[in-house]
Write a protein that holds these residues in place. Structure first.
Motif, PDB file in Angstrom:
ATOM      1  N   ILE A   1     143.468   9.684  -1.061  1.00 11.22           N
ATOM      2  CA  ILE A   1     144.616   9.049  -0.421  1.00 11.22           C
ATOM      3  C   ILE A   1     144.469   9.057   1.096  1.00 11.22           C
ATOM      4  CG2 ILE A   1     147.110   9.286  -0.009  1.00 11.22           C
ATOM      5  CD1 ILE A   1     147.284  10.241  -2.992  1.00 11.22           C
ATOM      6  N   THR A   2     144.006  10.157   1.645  1.00 11.43           N
ATOM      7  CA  THR A   2     143.778  10.232   3.095  1.00 11.43           C
ATOM      8  C   THR A   2     142.729   9.223   3.525  1.00 11.43           C
ATOM      9  OG1 THR A   2     144.400  12.566   3.128  1.00 11.43           O
ATOM     10  CG2 THR A   2     143.083  11.758   4.985  1.00 11.43           C
TER      11      THR A   2
ATOM     12  N   ARG B   1     144.217   5.784   3.432  1.00 13.66           N
ATOM     13  CA  ARG B   1     145.199   5.587   4.496  1.00 13.66           C
ATOM     14  C   ARG B   1     144.517   5.161   5.802  1.00 13.66           C
ATOM     15  NH1 ARG B   1     148.498   9.983   3.867  1.00 13.66           N
ATOM     16  NH2 ARG B   1     150.012   8.699   2.800  1.00 13.66           N
TER      17      ARG B   1
ATOM     18  N   THR C   1     146.863  -0.669   2.519  1.00 16.14           N
ATOM     19  CA  THR C   1     147.922   0.232   2.956  1.00 16.14           C
ATOM     20  C   THR C   1     148.281   1.207   1.843  1.00 16.14           C
ATOM     21  OG1 THR C   1     149.631  -1.305   2.221  1.00 16.14           O
ATOM     22  CG2 THR C   1     148.933  -1.473   4.524  1.00 16.14           C
ATOM     23  N   VAL C   2     148.739   2.376   2.229  1.00 18.84           N
ATOM     24  CA  VAL C   2     149.210   3.391   1.291  1.00 18.84           C
ATOM     25  C   VAL C   2     150.708   3.532   1.492  1.00 18.84           C
ATOM     26  CG1 VAL C   2     149.108   5.826   0.637  1.00 18.84           C
ATOM     27  CG2 VAL C   2     147.010   4.621   1.270  1.00 18.84           C
ATOM     28  N   GLU C   3     151.452   3.411   0.404  1.00 19.96           N
ATOM     29  CA  GLU C   3     152.910   3.519   0.456  1.00 19.96           C
ATOM     30  C   GLU C   3     153.364   4.671  -0.430  1.00 19.96           C
ATOM     31  OE1 GLU C   3     154.440  -0.218  -0.868  1.00 19.96           O
ATOM     32  OE2 GLU C   3     153.160  -1.349   0.512  1.00 19.96           O
TER      33      GLU C   3
ATOM     34  N   VAL D   1     152.763   7.106  -5.187  1.00 24.63           N
ATOM     35  CA  VAL D   1     151.867   6.705  -4.106  1.00 24.63           C
ATOM     36  C   VAL D   1     151.121   5.469  -4.586  1.00 24.63           C
ATOM     37  CG1 VAL D   1     149.965   7.395  -2.597  1.00 24.63           C
ATOM     38  CG2 VAL D   1     151.637   9.100  -3.345  1.00 24.63           C
TER      39      VAL D   1
ATOM     40  N   PHE E   1     148.467   2.198  -3.447  1.00 26.17           N
ATOM     41  CA  PHE E   1     147.521   1.595  -2.509  1.00 26.17           C
ATOM     42  C   PHE E   1     147.531   0.093  -2.735  1.00 26.17           C
ATOM     43  CE2 PHE E   1     143.238  -0.104  -1.647  1.00 26.17           C
ATOM     44  CZ  PHE E   1     143.192   0.132  -0.280  1.00 26.17           C
TER      45      PHE E   1
END
Length: 159
Positions: free
Chosen positions: A9-10, A13, A19-21, A28, A30
């Motif tokens: 996830i990092t 990001r 984008t990661v929401e 979570v 992507f």
């Protein structure tokens, strides 16, 4: 792989490839950028739209999804130098396309180092598919060796 999903996830990001929401439910997601979706060269137009509009669910209620854990498994060191070839039932195409999008977005693998081969498990046993791929690989390697000077040197050593 749960901790590796957080690393994934990092990477996503800060990848610049989408984008990661994080939702109120602690989901979570992507969302792949249109340029990444084009580079993936997926066969399904619906899947391309899905990756852009709906995104890829990485965590549901804070718990990692299968696609996220599959992709997180590719984050090991040295994976950039490894050829990854996934042989999987065509019934898993959607999940595998998502995992592929994630590993490409996270820059865990490059396109020339990753491939998927889908087969119909209802018609052929996985062991037969694996055997056929091994035969094809051996045939291609034999042709490559024949075309290289290395093969001739090896043959001289065998004589």
């Amino acid at each position: 792989l749960h901790a590796s999903v957080d690393t994934l996830i990092t990477k996503l990001r800060f990848s610049g490839r989408g984008t990661v929401e994080i939702t109120d439910n602690n989901d979570v997601i992507f969302r792949a950028s249109p340029s990444l979706v084009r580079r993936l060269a997926l066969e399904s137009e619906n899947r391309k739209r899905e990756l852009t509009r709906n995104g890829i669910l990485l965590k549901r209620g804070g718990q990692p999804t299968c696609a996220a854990m599959d992709a997180a498994g590719f984050l090991t060191r040295g994976n950039q130098d490894t050829i990854n070839f996934v042989v999987i039932s065509h019934k898993m195409r959607s999940q595998q396309d998502k995992a592929y999008a994630l590993v490409r977005a996270a820059r865990a693998v490059t396109q020339d180092r990753y491939g998927n081969a889908f087969f119909d498990a209802d018609r052929l046993a996985p062991s037969l598919i694996a055997y056929a791929f091994c035969k094809l690989l051996a045939s291609h390697l034999e042709k490559q060796l024949e075309l290289s000077d290395l093969y001739q040197d090896w043959m001289k050593l065998q004589a």
